[in-house]
Design an enzyme around this catalytic site. Structure first.
Site, PDB file in Angstrom:
ATOM      1  CG  ASP A 213     -31.800 -33.144  24.056  1.00 26.65           C
ATOM      2  OD1 ASP A 213     -32.959 -33.084  23.626  1.00 26.65           O
ATOM      3  OD2 ASP A 213     -31.099 -34.181  24.004  1.00 26.65           O
TER       4      ASP A 213
ATOM      5  CG  ASP B 223     -35.391 -38.579  25.427  1.00 23.11           C
ATOM      6  OD1 ASP B 223     -35.617 -39.522  26.194  1.00 23.11           O
ATOM      7  OD2 ASP B 223     -36.224 -37.696  25.164  1.00 23.11           O
TER       8      ASP B 223
ATOM      9  CB  SER C 182     -37.430 -32.244  24.983  1.00 21.50           C
ATOM     10  OG  SER C 182     -37.688 -33.565  24.560  1.00 21.50           O
ATOM     11  N   GLY C 183     -37.804 -32.578  21.953  1.00 21.44           N
ATOM     12  CA  GLY C 183     -38.834 -32.898  20.973  1.00 21.44           C
ATOM     13  C   GLY C 183     -40.072 -33.468  21.635  1.00 21.44           C
TER      14      GLY C 183
ATOM     15  CE  LYS D  91     -34.563 -29.823  21.210  1.00 25.05           C
ATOM     16  NZ  LYS D  91     -33.739 -30.831  21.915  1.00 25.05           N
TER      17      LYS D  91
ATOM     18  CG  ASP E 112     -28.251 -36.231  22.384  1.00 26.26           C
ATOM     19  OD1 ASP E 112     -29.243 -35.467  22.469  1.00 26.26           O
ATOM     20  OD2 ASP E 112     -28.355 -37.426  22.061  1.00 26.26           O
TER      21      ASP E 112
ATOM     22  CG  ASN F  69     -33.337 -32.574  18.131  1.00 27.86           C
ATOM     23  OD1 ASN F  69     -32.304 -33.216  18.320  1.00 27.86           O
ATOM     24  ND2 ASN F  69     -34.381 -32.680  18.924  1.00 27.86           N
TER      25      ASN F  69
END
Length: 275
Positions: free
Chosen positions: A13, A15, A47-48, A194, A217, A220
């Site tokens: 991931d 952020d 990631s988003g 994911k 973290d 998601n």
């Protein structure tokens, strides 16, 4: 020391995980990544964030990376789409209409070509510009056509978990309803997460979960943790992520991902010395 020499795929991931609180990569990352690549280990930012944002974040270094973007709705490798999981148009219209009725939120319609927004409120646009490199301001999101829509991202400055999530929680099972950050709620296809994206990558490259490492973290990232044996929750992770991960890494502020990647490289180096 744990033997990591079976690792063939690492997903991380961005952020709160690979990036520090200033959304920066560690200074040593590019060097470490080069060494991982020399050991034929694939690396996948998951990631988003928008695909183009991820590509720009890594620059030339990312040429051999597998990009898992939009929370697993869009997966690309060397310019080739491995997965595009778009929402049906009727669902898009329904979700935009519902989101407009939630107080204090801003909507991003995430297309494959670019992202679309109606509002230009400065605090909102700062967040849009951080995660969406290709974007367009439009008068009406419901009139946007000629694109595939990967998700609806809701920017909730009042806090996504307490403000906007309850308004969409009843759609879980029919759609992915993911709190992906303190101010982010992502609405996407039921099959878009994911974990499934990572599974598609594993099948594409004939890699097993036992040969996979993942870092995350937030909520998601849960399915991604379940798809990798070497699943690491950051010390700053949401409690739900820590519950499903097998291992813990130091926080994103302490370069926790980088520390574990160094251990992976040490395993390969030790094996080469022995052989």
């Amino acid at each position: 020391m744990t033997n990591f020499t079976g690792i063939r795929l690492i997903a991380a991931d961005m952020d709160g995980t690979l990036l520090n609180s200033r959304h920066e990569l560690n200074n040593d990352f590019h060097t470490v990544y080069g060494k991982l690549k020399a050991q034929h280990i694939l690396f996948a930012p998951a990631s988003g964030r928008q695909l183009y944002n991820l590509q720009n974040k890594f620059g030339d270094t990312g040429g051999d990376m597998i990009f898992i973007a939009e929370n697993g709705s869009h997966v690309q490798y060397k310019g080739r789409d491995i997965l595009v999981q778009s929402l049906p148009p009727d669902k898009v219209k329904m979700l935009v209409t519902m989101a407009r009725n939630v107080p204090g939120v801003y909507i991003i319609l995430c297309g494959k070509k670019q992202a679309y927004v109606e509002s230009t409120v400065p605090e909102f646009m700062q967040n849009v510009e951080m995660y969406y490199d290709r974007r367009m301001i439009v008068e009406d999101l419901l009139k946007v056509e000629d694109d595939e829509f990967l998700k609806i991202a809701i920017c909730d400055l009042n806090g996504s978990e307490i403000n906007s999530y309850p308004a969409f929680r009843h759609l879980e099972g029919e759609l992915q309803v993911k709190v992906s950050g303190k101010i982010w709620l992502d609405l996407s296809h039921q099959l878009a997460n994911k974990g499934r994206a990572l599974q598609v990558v594993q099948r594409e490259f004939n890699i097993s979960p036992e040969q996979t490492m993942a870092f995350g973290d937030y909520l998601n990232d849960v399915e991604m943790m379940q798809q990798a044996y070497y699943s690491y929750a950051m010390s700053n992770a949401h409690p739900s992520v820590k519950e499903v991960a097998r291992f813990t890494a130091k926080s994103n502020e302490e370069n926790g991902v980088g520390e574990v990647l160094d251990q992976v490289l040490e395993s390969f180096h030790a094996r080469q010395i022995i052989s």
